[in-house]
Design an enzyme around this catalytic site. Sequence first.
Site, PDB file in Angstrom:
ATOM      1  N   LEU A 272      35.530  40.916  51.489  1.00 63.10           N
ATOM      2  CA  LEU A 272      34.850  39.701  51.049  1.00 63.10           C
ATOM      3  C   LEU A 272      33.408  39.673  51.536  1.00 63.10           C
ATOM      4  O   LEU A 272      32.528  39.134  50.865  1.00 63.10           O
ATOM      5  CB  LEU A 272      35.607  38.478  51.575  1.00 63.10           C
ATOM      6  CG  LEU A 272      34.949  37.117  51.352  1.00 63.10           C
ATOM      7  CD1 LEU A 272      34.780  36.831  49.858  1.00 63.10           C
ATOM      8  CD2 LEU A 272      35.754  36.008  52.007  1.00 63.10           C
TER       9      LEU A 272
ATOM     10  N   PRO B 146      42.783  33.634  47.790  1.00 61.74           N
ATOM     11  CA  PRO B 146      42.385  34.862  47.088  1.00 61.74           C
ATOM     12  C   PRO B 146      40.880  34.883  46.858  1.00 61.74           C
ATOM     13  O   PRO B 146      40.247  33.836  46.716  1.00 61.74           O
ATOM     14  CB  PRO B 146      43.140  34.776  45.758  1.00 61.74           C
ATOM     15  CG  PRO B 146      44.259  33.826  46.024  1.00 61.74           C
ATOM     16  CD  PRO B 146      43.724  32.831  47.017  1.00 61.74           C
ATOM     17  N   CYS B 147      40.316  36.081  46.823  1.00 63.32           N
ATOM     18  CA  CYS B 147      38.874  36.250  46.603  1.00 63.32           C
ATOM     19  C   CYS B 147      38.625  36.400  45.107  1.00 63.32           C
ATOM     20  O   CYS B 147      39.208  37.262  44.459  1.00 63.32           O
ATOM     21  CB  CYS B 147      38.366  37.486  47.346  1.00 63.32           C
ATOM     22  SG  CYS B 147      36.625  37.850  47.059  1.00 63.32           S
ATOM     23  N   GLN B 148      37.763  35.552  44.560  1.00 62.84           N
ATOM     24  CA  GLN B 148      37.458  35.608  43.135  1.00 62.84           C
ATOM     25  C   GLN B 148      35.955  35.633  42.925  1.00 62.84           C
ATOM     26  O   GLN B 148      35.193  35.108  43.730  1.00 62.84           O
ATOM     27  CB  GLN B 148      38.042  34.385  42.424  1.00 62.84           C
ATOM     28  CG  GLN B 148      39.566  34.323  42.484  1.00 62.84           C
ATOM     29  CD  GLN B 148      40.045  32.910  42.225  1.00 62.84           C
ATOM     30  OE1 GLN B 148      39.830  32.022  43.027  1.00 62.84           O
ATOM     31  NE2 GLN B 148      40.679  32.709  41.098  1.00 62.84           N
TER      32      GLN B 148
END
Length: 420
Positions: A203, A159-161
Site C-alpha cells: 500500500l 482491502p486496498c483499492q
Amino acid sequence: MAEWQTAEQVAQTTGVPVATLRRWGKSSLVKTQRSTRGTRLYQPHEVATVRAKLAGEPDDTRYRVLLGNGRERPEQVLPPAETLPVTCIDLFAGAGGTALGFHNAGFRHGLLSEFDPAAAATLRENSERLGLGWNIAEGDVRRLDFSGLRADVIQAGFPCQAFSYAGKSMGFEDTRGTLFFEFARAIEQVRPAVAVGENVRGLEKHDGGRTLTTMLNTLDELGYRVAYRILRAQYLDVPQKRERLIMIAVRKDLDAPILFPQERDYLISLRQALDGVPESPGQRYPEKKRRVMELVPEGGNWRDLPEGVAREFMGGSWTLPGGRTGMARRMAWDEPCLTLTCAPAQKQTERCHPSETRPLTVREYARIQTFPDAWDFQGNLAQQYRQIGNAVPVNLGYHVARCVLAMLGAVPRTDDMLEA
C-alpha cells in the site's frame, strides 16, 4: 546503539560469506538497513547469533520464545490480560486474527463486521464456544449504520483499492466507492479516540504512493493525527516473515502520543512453532508434483532440481526474469516460515513442509499465524486456508493493541513502545 556494517565488513568478523549475508537479509532472517549511499548494512552481533543458531550451538538468545508469563510455546498466543474498560469495533474482521490479538491485550469488542459467510461463521463459532461474547454483523459493511455506536477504538483491515484523483482534493469524498471509505465513515460517525488501519506493505507505494496519501489526508480531514509504520511480524512473536502496514490515528483533541511496537531481538523458528501441532486436514500433491517436490531439499526451491525436471515443472516460467524462489519451495525448520498465502500449494508461492513432501496443513497454518489450537475454522478446506492466509497474525495484533492501550492511558507505556 547497535553497530551497522557493510556485508564485507561483517563477513570478515563473523566468517559468514557475503552471499549468505545477502540471502539472510533478503529473507529477513537478520535485520538490515540502508546507508545514505544505498548500501545494505548488517549488525555483526545479530549475524553471529544466527550463525550460532543454524550451527546448533547452545546459549542462543536470538531464538528465544517469550510469549508472556514465562511460557515458551509459540503456538500459544500471548496470554489475555484482564479485560479493560476499553471498547473496540473491528471492520473486515476475517477469521478474527486482529480481534483475538486485541482481546488478548484486554479490549472488549462491541462489534465485528465481516462479509464472507465462512469467516463470519468462524467468528460466531469461537465467540460462542470460548465465551467471548462478540456481536458479529455478517454482511455488507456498507449497510451498517454506525451513528448510534460508541467505541474507544475502530480497527479495520480494509482491502486496498485504486482511487481516481483527476481534479480532486484527495480527501474524504475521494474515497467514496471504496471499502476504505467505510472505515472513514465509521470513524466520522463514531468519533473514536483512536483508529487503526492495516494493509499489505505494498500500500505504501500503490499508485506511486497516492493511494496511501489519500487515506492519510482523509484521516487528517476527519480530525485525526496519523502515522504509519511497516511492521515485520517475524520480530513480534510470529514465526513467519510477514510485513504489514499499520496506520494509527488519534483524535486531534487528545494529548496522546502515537505508539508502535518495537521489534524484538529474537525470532521464532518453524520448528518451535510446529512442535506438537495437532493433526488436521490439508491439501495433498498430485503424484506427479509429489515426485518433483521430493527432490527439493529443506529450505530449497526449483534451483535445486535437475535442470530437465525444473524446466518441465516450471513450464513458461522457466524463461521469466527474477529469482522465482517461491516455485517448488520447501520451508526450513530453523527459520520463520515464509509469508502464508491463501493456499499452500500455489505454483508461484509453494509452502511445502520442511521434511514431509506435502503442503502445510490447516493447523500448521494456524500455528504459524499464532492462532491457538482451540480456534476452529469453519467452511471447506479451501475456505479455511483462505481465512488463515488472509489473517493478521494474532500476536502482531496483540502488540499493536498494547500500544493503543498505552496511548489511551489504560496500561503503562513500556520501553518497547516507540513514539512515531
